[in-house]
Structure formats: C-alpha cells, structure tokens
Design an enzyme around this catalytic site. Structure first.
Site, mmCIF file in Angstrom:
data_model
loop_
_atom_site.group_PDB
_atom_site.id
_atom_site.type_symbol
_atom_site.label_atom_id
_atom_site.label_comp_id
_atom_site.label_asym_id
_atom_site.label_seq_id
_atom_site.Cartn_x
_atom_site.Cartn_y
_atom_site.Cartn_z
ATOM 1 N N GLU A 137 72.113 71.760 81.757
ATOM 2 C CA GLU A 137 71.616 70.756 82.881
ATOM 3 C C GLU A 137 72.473 70.008 82.680
ATOM 4 O OE1 GLU A 137 67.896 71.247 85.529
ATOM 5 O OE2 GLU A 137 67.347 71.375 83.139
ATOM 6 N N ASP A 179 68.422 76.885 94.333
ATOM 7 C CA ASP A 179 67.292 77.971 94.791
ATOM 8 C C ASP A 179 66.858 77.405 95.146
ATOM 9 O OD1 ASP A 179 65.799 77.051 91.822
ATOM 10 O OD2 ASP A 179 64.997 78.048 93.796
HETATM 11 N N1 ADE Z 1 63.546 74.055 89.346
HETATM 12 C C1 ADE Z 1 64.803 74.658 90.045
HETATM 13 N N2 ADE Z 1 64.153 75.437 91.656
HETATM 14 C C2 ADE Z 1 62.932 75.249 91.118
HETATM 15 C C3 ADE Z 1 62.282 76.118 91.196
HETATM 16 N N3 ADE Z 1 62.717 76.978 92.470
HETATM 17 N N4 ADE Z 1 60.427 75.407 91.373
HETATM 18 C C4 ADE Z 1 60.165 74.195 90.068
HETATM 19 N N5 ADE Z 1 61.622 74.210 89.673
HETATM 20 C C5 ADE Z 1 62.276 74.095 89.831
#
Ligand code: ADE
Length: 255
Positions: free
Chosen positions: A17, A222
């Site tokens: 990141e 996501d």
């Molecule tokens: N960081 C990136 N995606 C995430 C997720 N689905 N839950 C918690 N932290 C995250």
C-alpha cells in the site's frame, strides 16, 4: 517570520500500500522502534516519515502514537485499501474519510454501541483542510495520471471504467469483512457508511487525543463480500501502490 514546520507521518498497513514512496525519498534515514521501521526523508519538497503499521487497530494505534510522541509529526495520513460497503462505492474508487468509527466497539449496555467508553465520542472527524487536499489530489490523479499509471490489462481485470472519489464515513474493526451478510448488517447499523478497513479509526482516536490533524485515504480493493479474499490480494499486488504514489505526489504539488 519562518513558515510553520510541516512533517507528515504517512502510515499504511502493508508494504504493497506504500511501496514506491520510500524508494523515491531523498536523504532517507531509518529508525526502528517497537518492531517498526520509521523512514524519514523528503518527498516532492515535503518532510515525511513513512511507516508500515501492519494490520489491525492496536498495531495502527501504537504506530500513530509513536509517530506523534517520538518523531514529532505535525500531521498524520493513513493511505491504503478498503472494502466497499455502499453500493455506489466500487472497486477502484477512492474514499477519503470525513469521519471514522470503530464498528466493533460495543460496551453496551454501559455505553451506547460504537461509543469509545468515557470519551463521549463514537465518530472522529478528520481534519477538514487535509481531507479537502486529499480529495483534490485524488481527483487530479483520476483526471491526469490514471490512464498512464494503471495499464489496460489491470483496468479491464478490475473493471476500472470511470473511478470516482467519495468523501464520508469509514468504519474500522479487527475483522476482514468477507460476506454479503456482514456487509449488509454493517450498512444497516451505520446507514451512511461508505467503506470498511482495519486501522483508520484507531489512528483517528490517537490523533484526536493528541490534537494532531489527520486524515485517511483508501482505495476500494473489494466489495466486502465472498470474493473479497481473492480480490483484495490481486488488487494490492497489482495496483494499490500506484494509487498511493500518485495521490501523495499530487498532494505535495507534484505533477
Ligand atoms: N481492507 C480491504 N478490504 C477489507 C475488507 N473487506 N474488510 C476489512 N478491511 C479491508
């Protein structure tokens, strides 16, 4: 009169990141403290201390407190990825927090759900100036750099067609959200929620308590659903670092 000193503490959880930024630093100097490497140097004429917190609220809080107390940073920015919670927030969009909440804080019935006990607070607002500057940097990134930085294969793999910048509520907790049921439960409990991650609200609480201006910028990796474990890994491996590099560069006035 001399200009007030500006030293930005830049935190990310994982090296994917933040990679590229440390390599780009001038006169970088590394100090190890509490099992973390704090790298001090200049990026586009601004003083930075870059550090990887690792995942979770405790790790992030310890890192933020060290940046403030030992390294005397004047501002803190967290840059990384997040899961999208609102249906308008898509993979590849950027969310800049205007406030943060710990979604797993629950000392009820002693205190209201989400409230940090004995603080009277559940939402921590980010610094308005820093947040506005990050929104502007993210918009400039999409307008000017996105097509050069993210190649056609990655744009098509992640369906990054017209990515957007959002500003609003981000929630943090010690949980990777990876089911549609958890996503909708969180959205129901916090209707304004845009995205979820595992560190930002902890950094927010520490910075608030020390009176240090802070903000959080997250790229959506996501959709906080059953596909998240795969989507998250692919996204951080392939594109997350380029979002971070370009938005920090734009923030510092680089083009
Ligand atoms: N960081 C990136 N995606 C995430 C997720 N689905 N839950 C918690 N932290 C995250």
């Amino acid at each position: 009169m001399s200009e007030p000193r500006l030293v930005i503490g830049l935190i990310s959880a994982l090296h994917q990141e933040q990679s590229g930024l440390i390599e780009h630093m001038n006169a970088a100097q590394t100090t190890t403290c509490g099992m973390r490497n704090y790298v001090k140097g200049r990026l586009w004429d601004t003083d930075f201390i870059c550090v990887l917190s690792r995942l979770g609220k405790v790790a992030a809080a310890a890192t933020a407190a060290t940046l403030i107390e030992r390294f005397n940073v004047t501002h803190v920015i967290f840059t990384g990825v997040a899961g999208g919670i609102d249906s308008n927030v898509k993979v590849g969009d950027i969310v800049v927090a205007d406030s943060l909440i710990q979604h797993d804080m629950n000392a009820s019935p002693l205190f209201p759900r989400f409230e940090v006990p004995l603080s009277g607070l559940s939402r921590y607002p980010t610094d308005k100036f820093l947040t506005d500057q990050l929104v502007k940097a993210a918009e400039e990134f999409f307008q000017h750099d996105f097509k050069n930085q993210i190649d056609t294969a990655d744009r098509s793999l992640f369906k990054l067609e017209a990515p957007r910048v959002h500003s609003g509520l981000i929630a943090s907790g010690d949980e990777f959200i990876h089911s549609e049921k958890r996503r909708t439960d969180l959205k129901q409990a916090l209707p304004n929620l845009l995205a979820v991650e595992m560190e930002g609200a902890a950094v927010a609480q520490v910075c608030f308590e020390f009176g240090v201006p802070f903000s959080v910028i997250r790229t959506i990796s996501d959709a906080a659903n059953e596909n998240s474990p795969t989507d998250f890994v692919q996204f951080i491996e392939r594109v997350a670092a380029r979002y971070a590099f370009s938005t920090v560069k734009r923030l510092c006035g680089g083009n």
